[in-house]
Structures are given as C-alpha cells and as structure tokens.
Write an enzyme that holds these catalytic residues in place. Structure first.
Site, mmCIF file in Angstrom:
data_model
loop_
_atom_site.group_PDB
_atom_site.id
_atom_site.type_symbol
_atom_site.label_atom_id
_atom_site.label_comp_id
_atom_site.label_asym_id
_atom_site.label_seq_id
_atom_site.Cartn_x
_atom_site.Cartn_y
_atom_site.Cartn_z
ATOM 1 N N GLU A 1 -5.489 -3.563 -6.462
ATOM 2 C CA GLU A 1 -5.575 -4.037 -5.048
ATOM 3 C C GLU A 1 -6.653 -5.096 -5.407
ATOM 4 O OE1 GLU A 1 -4.448 -3.773 -2.283
ATOM 5 O OE2 GLU A 1 -3.684 -1.770 -2.112
ATOM 6 N N SER B 1 0.850 -1.197 0.064
ATOM 7 C CA SER B 1 -0.033 0.066 -0.069
ATOM 8 C C SER B 1 0.833 1.184 0.075
ATOM 9 C CB SER B 1 -0.986 -0.145 1.228
ATOM 10 O OG SER B 1 -2.083 -0.850 0.978
#
Length: 307
Positions: free
Chosen positions: A184, A88
């Site tokens: 993601e 992330s």
C-alpha cells in the site's frame, strides 16, 4: 485504498436506473451469451446478462461479477474469469494467511508491533491516531479489515514476509489467477493491462468462501475473521446498499485508480441460505471516480435472481 470520490450530478454513474438497464438492445443480448450464466434456463441468464451489459455501456465501465447461492448452487457470472485490480480486498486474505500460520488460541494476536511516522502511508485513519506508535496484531487486523487502514495492512504484510505471501495463500487454496506484488498504496494504481495485484471474480469469490464459510481456518479462526468482517464500516454504500431485507454481510471493499471500486463478501439470510458475491469494477479512464453506484446496481441485478 477505500476513499470514495464523489462524482458530479452530471456523472453517467448517477444515471444508471432500472429503466435504462432494461432498454438494452440486440447487441447487448449477443454479448450476454458469452459473458453471463446462472446455471439455469436461458431466460434469467439472458435477462441478467443484458442488464449488466447495459450498465457497462451506460457508465463506460467493465464489470466482473461472480455470485453463488451456496444453498441452492445457483450462480450468476459475468466476466468472472477476467483480470481485475484487487486493491483492498486483499486485506482479508492477508489476515486469513496469518490465521493459517498462527493459532487463534495463542498469544500471537496480542503481540505489539511498533511503527513510526515513516511507516505511515496514505489513508491510515486508525494507525495515524495511535499515540504511542504501537498496536497489537489483532488491533492491526481490526484496523485493516473494518476501516481499510493501509498502514495496518502493510504492517500485517511485514508479519507475513511480504506481498508474495498472499499469492502463496491464494495458490494453496486453488486460486491460480490471484497475485499480490506491491505494498500500500502503490498496489492501487490499477493501470489497465498491468497483471500485478490482480484477481478474477471467480478466484476472489472462491477465496472468500474458503475463509468465511469452509473450514479452512478452523472454527475459532473463522469466527474471529467473520467478527471483524461482519462489522466492516465501509460496506454501507456498496454491497450493504444492494441487499434488501434481513441479512448479515461479512465483506471487504476496495478502491483504486481508473475508477476501480470493489466489494467481496458473504451474505447470510435468516432462512440459513448463504451467498458469496464478488463485484469488481474498472475502467480505462485514468480520471474516472471510484463511485459505488455501478457496483450497487450490478449487485442488485445479480442478487435479485439468487436471494
């Protein structure tokens, strides 16, 4: 993905103490010569490197670290040119890339983006609660940076034209070993040896310096990005736990498979000094937990020499 798995009391990560670290032997010291430097005399370099090597040995992890006091130009590096899963921490780059394309003065950040349940992916604490399925670009940036919301990150990537836009942004800013390939949550797989969705500590530290310290985004663009990242909600058990005394921290965390736990950011002190730091941790164990203890200890060791 920033959900942090809790380890058991028997976990080796919980056993990392300064006493353990300082017990490193000759083998660790030999490794240090190739892996760590401060740009100063050999004493601090050998000591810091030995401690980082012992953390790796005690926990079965691999640590990548780049820390630089931008005021004094002193550096600590450890495996700083090796490849690590990005996870992330890419989200700050995605928002910065949008900042570089759209004026912070314009209406772009107020544009509403629509999404539905088919767009929602694992770990979406903010977008998952959006009742009308609409959020502005600014709200998505806030969700991605402050709460590490994965659906928000994917919607921002769509605005950019896909993950490859983050790779282009990195190349434009001289980070030649940083690439984003997937969306993601697949980008968090972190399989050892997979070159996709990776960076190096040196690369990601350079990029965070460019977007948070240098004039890459202009004053207002940088101020907006800093504001989001200074209010990050996921830092307390990572870099936030490694810094003593008065400071401000703008950072982005990341977690993934194989025990990956990351944090990258810039630290400001009341004396005006600035330190950019990247700590990336991985293992070869598919069942390893993403526990922040090793990251915190590694960051403390480095920052003790720089701050």
């Amino acid at each position: 993905m920033d959900t942090v798995k809790k380890t058991t009391e028997q976990s080796a990560l919980r056993g990392v103490t300064r006493r353990t670290i300082l017990s490193v032997g000759a083998a660790g010291a030999l490794l240090t010569a190739a892996s760590c430097s401060t740009g100063q005399a050999a004493g601090p370099s050998s000591r810091v490197g030995a401690e980082l090597v012992e953390i790796e040995r005690a926990t079965g992890t691999t640590i990548g670290l780049y820390a630089e006091n931008l005021s004094s130009a002193r550096k600590i590096t450890h495996r700083h040119t090796e490849s690590f899963p990005m996870c992330s921490v890419f989200k700050a780059l995605a928002v910065a890339a949008l900042m570089s394309e759209h004026s912070p003065y314009g209406d772009y950040w107020d544009k509403e983006i629509s999404f539905d349940t088919t767009d929602l992916v694992d770990y979406s604490p903010i977008t998952g609660e959006a009742e009308d399925g609409k959020m502005t670009v600014a709200e998505l940036a806030d969700a991605a940076l402050r709460f590490s919301d994965n659906t928000a990150a994917n919607l921002l990537l769509q605005e950019l034209g896909g993950p490859e836009a983050v790779t282009r942004f990195a190349r434009e800013h001289e980070a030649m070993h940083t690439r984003l390939d997937r969306w993601e949550p697949e980008l968090n797989e972190a399989v050892p040896g997979d070159p996709r969705d990776t960076t190096t500590p040196a690369d990601i530290a350079l990029l965070y310096r460019r977007i948070l310290v240098d004039d890459t985004l202009g004053q207002l663009g940088q101020a907006k990005l800093r504001d989001w990242m200074l209010r990050n909600t996921t830092a307390d058990e990572r870099l936030g736990a490694a810094v003593d005394g008065d400071h401000e921290l703008a950072d982005k965390t990341g977690s993934g498979g194989y025990g990956v736990v990351n944090d990258v950011g810039v630290i400001w002190r009341p004396d005006g000094s600035m330190t950019v730091i990247a700590v990336l941790v991985r293992s070869d164990d598919p069942d390893a937990d993403s526990d922040p203890a090793v990251l915190v200890e590694a960051a403390r060791v480095a920052l003790a020499e720089l701050l």
